[in-house]
Design an enzyme around this catalytic site. Sequence first.
Site, PDB file in Angstrom:
ATOM      1  N   CYS A   1       0.858  -1.177   0.000  1.00 43.31           N
ATOM      2  CA  CYS A   1       0.000   0.000   0.000  1.00 43.31           C
ATOM      3  C   CYS A   1       0.900   1.235   0.000  1.00 43.31           C
ATOM      4  O   CYS A   1       1.813   1.336   0.827  1.00 43.31           O
ATOM      5  CB  CYS A   1      -0.908  -0.009   1.222  1.00 43.31           C
ATOM      6  SG  CYS A   1      -1.851   1.520   1.419  1.00 43.31           S
TER       7      CYS A   1
ATOM      8  N   ASP B   1      -0.168  -6.050   0.192  1.00 44.22           N
ATOM      9  CA  ASP B   1      -1.404  -6.382  -0.505  1.00 44.22           C
ATOM     10  C   ASP B   1      -1.122  -7.615  -1.361  1.00 44.22           C
ATOM     11  O   ASP B   1      -0.079  -7.693  -2.010  1.00 44.22           O
ATOM     12  CB  ASP B   1      -1.857  -5.230  -1.408  1.00 44.22           C
ATOM     13  CG  ASP B   1      -2.416  -4.064  -0.614  1.00 44.22           C
ATOM     14  OD1 ASP B   1      -3.189  -4.306   0.326  1.00 44.22           O
ATOM     15  OD2 ASP B   1      -2.085  -2.918  -0.956  1.00 44.22           O
TER      16      ASP B   1
ATOM     17  N   VAL C   1       6.823 -12.367 -24.353  1.00 40.52           N
ATOM     18  CA  VAL C   1       7.539 -12.201 -23.096  1.00 40.52           C
ATOM     19  C   VAL C   1       8.005 -13.571 -22.590  1.00 40.52           C
ATOM     20  O   VAL C   1       7.264 -14.558 -22.647  1.00 40.52           O
ATOM     21  CB  VAL C   1       6.691 -11.464 -22.030  1.00 40.52           C
ATOM     22  CG1 VAL C   1       5.493 -12.278 -21.584  1.00 40.52           C
ATOM     23  CG2 VAL C   1       7.538 -11.050 -20.841  1.00 40.52           C
ATOM     24  N   GLU C   2       9.230 -13.618 -22.124  1.00 40.36           N
ATOM     25  CA  GLU C   2       9.789 -14.850 -21.560  1.00 40.36           C
ATOM     26  C   GLU C   2       9.291 -14.990 -20.116  1.00 40.36           C
ATOM     27  O   GLU C   2       9.323 -14.029 -19.347  1.00 40.36           O
ATOM     28  CB  GLU C   2      11.326 -14.789 -21.641  1.00 40.36           C
ATOM     29  CG  GLU C   2      12.030 -16.084 -21.325  1.00 40.36           C
ATOM     30  CD  GLU C   2      12.138 -16.335 -19.851  1.00 40.36           C
ATOM     31  OE1 GLU C   2      11.784 -17.464 -19.434  1.00 40.36           O
ATOM     32  OE2 GLU C   2      12.543 -15.422 -19.115  1.00 40.36           O
ATOM     33  N   SER C   3       8.825 -16.168 -19.734  1.00 42.96           N
ATOM     34  CA  SER C   3       8.098 -16.344 -18.465  1.00 42.96           C
ATOM     35  C   SER C   3       8.943 -16.141 -17.214  1.00 42.96           C
ATOM     36  O   SER C   3       8.445 -15.611 -16.222  1.00 42.96           O
ATOM     37  CB  SER C   3       7.406 -17.708 -18.420  1.00 42.96           C
ATOM     38  OG  SER C   3       8.349 -18.748 -18.502  1.00 42.96           O
TER      39      SER C   3
ATOM     40  N   HIS D   1      -3.683  -0.859  -6.325  1.00 36.72           N
ATOM     41  CA  HIS D   1      -3.954  -2.009  -7.195  1.00 36.72           C
ATOM     42  C   HIS D   1      -4.179  -1.571  -8.636  1.00 36.72           C
ATOM     43  O   HIS D   1      -3.657  -2.189  -9.578  1.00 36.72           O
ATOM     44  CB  HIS D   1      -5.181  -2.789  -6.715  1.00 36.72           C
ATOM     45  CG  HIS D   1      -5.138  -3.207  -5.291  1.00 36.72           C
ATOM     46  ND1 HIS D   1      -3.989  -3.600  -4.638  1.00 36.72           N
ATOM     47  CD2 HIS D   1      -6.124  -3.319  -4.376  1.00 36.72           C
ATOM     48  CE1 HIS D   1      -4.262  -3.919  -3.393  1.00 36.72           C
ATOM     49  NE2 HIS D   1      -5.567  -3.757  -3.208  1.00 36.72           N
ATOM     50  N   GLU D   2      -4.990  -0.537  -8.806  1.00 37.99           N
ATOM     51  CA  GLU D   2      -5.303  -0.046 -10.147  1.00 37.99           C
ATOM     52  C   GLU D   2      -4.040   0.406 -10.877  1.00 37.99           C
ATOM     53  O   GLU D   2      -3.893   0.183 -12.085  1.00 37.99           O
ATOM     54  CB  GLU D   2      -6.301   1.123 -10.065  1.00 37.99           C
ATOM     55  CG  GLU D   2      -7.622   0.773  -9.415  1.00 37.99           C
ATOM     56  CD  GLU D   2      -7.641   0.919  -7.884  1.00 37.99           C
ATOM     57  OE1 GLU D   2      -8.741   0.921  -7.326  1.00 37.99           O
ATOM     58  OE2 GLU D   2      -6.560   1.011  -7.255  1.00 37.99           O
TER      59      GLU D   2
END
Length: 155
Positions: free
Chosen positions: A54, A61, A76-78, A95-96
């Site tokens: 937060c 969070d 994208v490589e994992s 979060h947003e």
Amino acid sequence: MRTENELEGVTLLGNQGTKYPDDYAPGMLETFENKHPEREYVVTFDCPEFTTLCPKTGQPDFGHIYISYIPRHRMVESKSLKLYLFSFRNHGDFHEDCVNIILNDLWELMDPLYLEVKGIFMPRGGISIYPFANKGDADHQELVKLRRLDNFKNY
């Protein structure tokens, strides 16, 4: 099998000396060539252990992040994605913001045809937050609108 040339730039996968970032690190993201650019298909990542802080209280969070995209030329490589998402662990953002930052970073990295990021965050103060962000190229604007509308119906 992929050639060494096709794997150029993929440095984290198979590296035993991996260093975990201690703050937001978009530079960790790596890509590889999409060998099937003539076909539209969906790649989905399910990241059930996303953690961030937060920005006001510093409290942790916990969330579940889903990333889906239709690749163009780069993917994208994992392992690099895992380390990138881990880099949010000590990063303070709402979060947003996290969902939109992930969307922006992956869009810039890969230039996909379509990309969406959804967060399912654990309740804090009795309220859960489920941010969704998506983006598509000119040919995928109908999908952008449809998927955004779908996210209003899921609750």
